[in-house]
Design a protein around this motif. Structure first.
Motif, PDB file in Angstrom:
ATOM      1  N   SER A  97       0.755  -1.317  -0.097  1.00  0.00           N
ATOM      2  CA  SER A  97      -0.097  -0.012   0.049  1.00  0.00           C
ATOM      3  C   SER A  97       0.989   1.363  -0.060  1.00  0.00           C
ATOM      4  N   SER A  98       1.977   1.228   0.699  1.00  0.00           N
ATOM      5  CA  SER A  98       2.904   2.566   0.596  1.00  0.00           C
ATOM      6  C   SER A  98       3.298   2.775  -0.664  1.00  0.00           C
ATOM      7  N   THR A 101       0.327   4.785  -2.398  1.00  0.00           N
ATOM      8  CA  THR A 101       0.038   6.001  -1.593  1.00  0.00           C
ATOM      9  C   THR A 101       0.839   6.965  -1.334  1.00  0.00           C
ATOM     10  N   GLU A 102       2.115   6.498  -0.809  1.00  0.00           N
ATOM     11  CA  GLU A 102       2.860   7.620  -0.318  1.00  0.00           C
ATOM     12  C   GLU A 102       3.626   8.518  -1.563  1.00  0.00           C
ATOM     13  N   GLU A 103       4.613   9.240  -1.179  1.00  0.00           N
ATOM     14  CA  GLU A 103       4.872  10.443  -2.226  1.00  0.00           C
ATOM     15  C   GLU A 103       5.406   9.658  -3.368  1.00  0.00           C
ATOM     16  N   ILE A 107      -2.371   6.719  -5.997  1.00  0.00           N
ATOM     17  CA  ILE A 107      -3.587   7.228  -5.434  1.00  0.00           C
ATOM     18  C   ILE A 107      -3.457   7.665  -3.862  1.00  0.00           C
ATOM     19  N   SER A 108      -4.558   8.482  -3.282  1.00  0.00           N
ATOM     20  CA  SER A 108      -4.734   8.869  -2.118  1.00  0.00           C
ATOM     21  C   SER A 108      -4.974   7.643  -1.168  1.00  0.00           C
ATOM     22  N   ASP A 109      -4.739   8.015   0.146  1.00  0.00           N
ATOM     23  CA  ASP A 109      -5.093   6.747   0.898  1.00  0.00           C
ATOM     24  C   ASP A 109      -6.903   6.432   1.021  1.00  0.00           C
ATOM     25  N   ASP A 110      -7.473   7.628   0.622  1.00  0.00           N
ATOM     26  CA  ASP A 110      -8.892   7.404   0.551  1.00  0.00           C
ATOM     27  C   ASP A 110      -9.183   6.471  -0.566  1.00  0.00           C
ATOM     28  N   ASP A 111      -8.490   6.728  -1.693  1.00  0.00           N
ATOM     29  CA  ASP A 111      -8.996   5.984  -3.102  1.00  0.00           C
ATOM     30  C   ASP A 111      -8.622   4.689  -2.849  1.00  0.00           C
ATOM     31  N   GLU A 113      -8.619   2.966   0.184  1.00  0.00           N
ATOM     32  CA  GLU A 113      -9.652   2.250   0.861  1.00  0.00           C
ATOM     33  C   GLU A 113     -10.957   1.975  -0.073  1.00  0.00           C
ATOM     34  N   TYR A 144      -7.403   4.172 -10.282  1.00  0.00           N
ATOM     35  CA  TYR A 144      -5.753   3.901 -10.440  1.00  0.00           C
ATOM     36  C   TYR A 144      -5.278   4.831 -11.947  1.00  0.00           C
TER      37      TYR A 144
END
Length: 161
Positions: A97-98, A101-103, A107-111, A113, A144
């Protein structure tokens, strides 16, 4: 060969070589796996291919291409493969996941999820409502920012219209 590649990638033994941008090893592996699975009907080989594509998600050079192939499997004609691909994609997204979602991620954390919820709550083995499966897959493509390649059936419909 595909099972060996899965074991090799999951061992992390060659990750430094695979992450080095001077080498195009990951891209070449992706091209070979894609060619090997093109038109394949052998469920064991397709299943092994899903495993390799999931392993390729951890590398930035093949992340988008491997994700595209996995998303295509979500509407495959084999119900077992749809279910298997969704499960493995879910597990892989949780594990890496990192990277998503990270730099510099996709995608964002919400996306993330939202996509995990969509993967887990959709009945991918349901072959009766293919349109619903395509809508779910297309939603994931939007999250994505992946564009699926045109299939032969889509090209045939577009040329006759």
């Amino acid at each position: 060969m595909l099972i060996f590649l899965d074991k090799l990638f999951s061992s992390y033994v060659i990750n430094t070589v695979l992450e080095d941008s001077h080498f195009e090893f990951c891209q070449e592996i992706f091209k070979l796996v894609k060619a090997e699975l093109n038109g394949c009907k052998n469920i064991n080989k397709l299943k092994a291919g899903v495993e390799v594509y999931c392993q390729l998600l951890q590398f930035s050079s093949t992340r988008r291409s491997a994700l595209t192939r996995l998303l295509l499997y979500l509407t495959h004609s084999f119900a077992f493969l749809r279910k298997y691909a969704s499960l493995r994609l879910y597990e892989t997204l949780m594990m890496f996941s990192s990277e998503f979602t990270e730099e510099g991620g996709m995608i964002s954390d919400d996306d993330l999820e939202l996509s995990l919820k969509l993967l887990s709550e959709t009945d991918w083995s349901d072959g009766k409502d293919k349109d619903r499966l395509k809508v779910a897959r297309d939603t994931l493509c939007g999250i994505y920012q992946v564009t699926l390649p045109l299939t032969r059936a889509t090209v045939a419909v577009n040329t006759t219209a």
